[in-house]
Design an enzyme around this catalytic site. Structure first.
Site, short mmCIF file in Angstrom:
data_model
loop_
_atom_site.label_atom_id
_atom_site.label_comp_id
_atom_site.label_asym_id
_atom_site.label_seq_id
_atom_site.Cartn_x
_atom_site.Cartn_y
_atom_site.Cartn_z
CD GLU A 171 -2.32 1.66 0.29
OE1 GLU A 171 -2.59 3.02 0.19
OE2 GLU A 171 -3.13 0.82 -0.26
CB VAL A 215 4.38 0.09 -7.24
CG1 VAL A 215 5.06 -0.67 -8.57
CG2 VAL A 215 4.15 -1.20 -6.29
CB CYS A 264 -16.41 18.97 19.60
SG CYS A 264 -15.30 17.69 19.97
CB CYS A 292 -11.69 14.44 22.91
SG CYS A 292 -12.14 13.83 21.05
CB THR A 333 -11.50 5.04 -3.43
OG1 THR A 333 -11.16 5.71 -4.16
CG2 THR A 333 -13.14 5.10 -3.79
CG HIS A 338 -25.00 -0.70 -3.40
ND1 HIS A 338 -25.76 0.40 -3.55
CD2 HIS A 338 -23.60 -0.18 -3.32
CE1 HIS A 338 -25.19 1.44 -3.37
NE2 HIS A 338 -23.72 0.95 -3.17
CE LYS A 366 -25.41 2.67 -7.03
NZ LYS A 366 -26.12 1.66 -7.93
#
Length: 480
Positions: free
Chosen positions: A43, A184, A457, A462, A52, A61, A267
């Site tokens: 990755e 890569v 918030c 926090c 994504t 779906h 959609k």
């Protein structure tokens, strides 16, 4: 178990390397982990599901509106069944809220019978057309003027963050090497069959050597295709989807996923509840050239608010918790682009758009099947073992959270110590995430694993405490 974020890479070739640790790449790595192979998941970013996969509409779906007979239609249908069962087994929150495709004018109303036929052609037989009065009774806060709707009761909402993480966790525990920060960049030698009997991929951390290669690089799948094959069968044009997240107080305004009648661009703009208790409005559909353009725009957000005001007027009176944008890997084709190049020991998994989350497990089975056919005796894919099950932390509001569980708190008081009050995230949950099999490499990664700093918030109250815990466990070396 190996998760690396820096340092040199192993010199011994892998049997199979999967490029891209999004929801699809992680699912493929998990599927491969069932076989006696040496597998790597590579990755470019510092976390799984960081592209994504982290910025979608989080819908499981039915595939009712896919192109009948397409590969996407089949894999979404199969993937929905597989993922629904996997979610129950793994503790991934899913809520079957159903969807209504609302017709706002006569043209859209006339399109509903065609959509119903398409659903039936896709072997989905639960959809039905309902009239304006029933639409109003089902969604009392809907804007004026709805003429009817197509009801799709099987549509559900799901946690996309936990899904990707579950796949990657199971893969790593079964022996897959996960290499993060490992983009890569090129080839160290020509790929098979002209070069050696393995691929040699250059990365900032050294060379990855692998006998077989699976390209699940999402937005960059076409670039990797060009690099390895010299040409590609598709071009990825990033399609930006901007979304607005409304506060939990808006949740009672909507009971279903509210969809428009779809167009060629997708959609369309929807209003949907989330498993986290919020309400989503979006996405836009903007064709771009820049694969890094994940910022929101004033025009985009204004356009969403205008459409949201038509769909659910009261929504615009609610507080906005966050805005975000994701890029979908759109191509010039209407179907998934999954192709094998047996001579090059290479499979491309491209053009996986918004349905990729739903189809992920079926895509993985399909890809490993292609690999088995192409590799033959070169890879041992005839023996498949059972993976040890995983149980993911619950991030959904419809299921008991740790702060609500007296039995858990009695065992470990850290689950009764709330750190993020907006999202009711406890010290125990943050600790568990930081020492997990695939720990977060950033505060955003921690948010996706716990929801800490993801509430109204946005970390204002926090943030310091969460950062202190993140840095404290990081400095202790736990799971690093």
């Amino acid at each position: 178990m190996t998760v690396t974020t820096k340092g040199p890479l192993p010199s011994e070739p892998y049997d199979v390397t999967v490029v891209g640790a999004g929801v699809v790449g992680s699912a493929i790595a998990r599927e491969l982990a069932q076989h006696p192979l040496r597998v790597a998941l590579v990755e470019a970013s510092g976390d799984v599901g960081d592209g994504t996969s982290k910025a979608n509409t989080a819908i499981l779906h039915t595939g009712f509106d896919a192109v009948p007979g397409s590969l996407e239609a089949r894999l979404v249908r199969e993937g929905r069944r597989l993922l629904a069962a996997y979610a129950i087994e793994s503790g991934i929150p899913v809520e079957p809220v159903g969807a209504l495709l609302v017709a706002w004018d006569e043209e859209q109303l006339a399109a509903l019978p065609g959509l119903l036929k398409k659903a039936e052609a896709n072997d989905y037989h639960e959809a039905r057309i309902i009239g304006a009065a029933e639409v109003r009774s089902r969604e009392p806060h809907l804007g004026e003027g709805a003429l009817g709707a197509l009801e799709v009761p099987g549509e559900s909402i799901i946690c996309p963050w936990t899904t990707t993480l579950a796949y990657a966790t199971q893969a790593v525990r079964a022996g897959v090497d996960l290499h993060l920060n490992c983009k890569v960049e090129g080839l160290a030698s020509p790929p098979p069959p002209d070069g050696a009997d393995h691929h040699e991929l250059t990365t900032p951390r050294g060379v990855i050597r692998t006998r077989h290669l699976i390209n699940a690089a999402g937005l960059h799948a076409d670039t990797l295709d060009q690099l390895l094959l010299g040409s590609g069968k598709f071009t990825v044009t990033p399609r930006r989807g901007q979304l607005i997240v409304f506060d939990k107080l808006a949740r009672d305004l909507v009971r279903h996923i509210l969809l428009p009648v779809p167009t060629a661009l997708g959609k369309g703009v929807l209003v949907a509840p989330t498993v986290y208790g919020n309400v989503l409005l979006g996405p836009t559909a903007e064709e771009l050239d820049d694969k890094r353009a994940t910022g929101t725009t004033q025009d985009g957000l204004d356009g969403l608010r205008a459409k949201g005001g038509r769909i659910l007027p009261a929504l615009l009176d609610e507080e906005v918790t966050a805005v975000y944008a994701g890029l979908r890997a759109a191509t010039e084709h209407d179907d998934y682009q999954i192709h094998g190049a047996p001579g090059q020991r290479y499979i491309t998994v491209g053009g996986i758009r918004s349905t990729g989350l739903t189809a992920s497990m079926a895509i993985a089975e399909h890809v490993v099947g292609l690999l088995a056919d192409a590799a033959g005796p070169d890879l041992d894919l005839t023996v498949a073992g059972n993976l040890d099950p995983v149980r993911m932390p619950n991030l959904g509001e419809s299921f008991p959270r740790p702060y609500q569980r007296a039995d858990l708190i009695a065992t470990d008081s850290a689950y009764g110590s709330i750190v993020c009050h907006c999202e009711r995230v406890t010290r125990g949950e943050i600790r568990d995430a930081l020492i997990s099999t695939v720990p977060p490499g950033s505060l955003d990664g921690l948010r996706r694993r716990t929801r800490a700093r993801g509430g109204r918030c946005q970390g204002f109250y926090c943030g310091a405490a969460v950062r202190e815990l993140f840095e404290g466990w990081g400095e202790s070396g736990a799971a690093r």
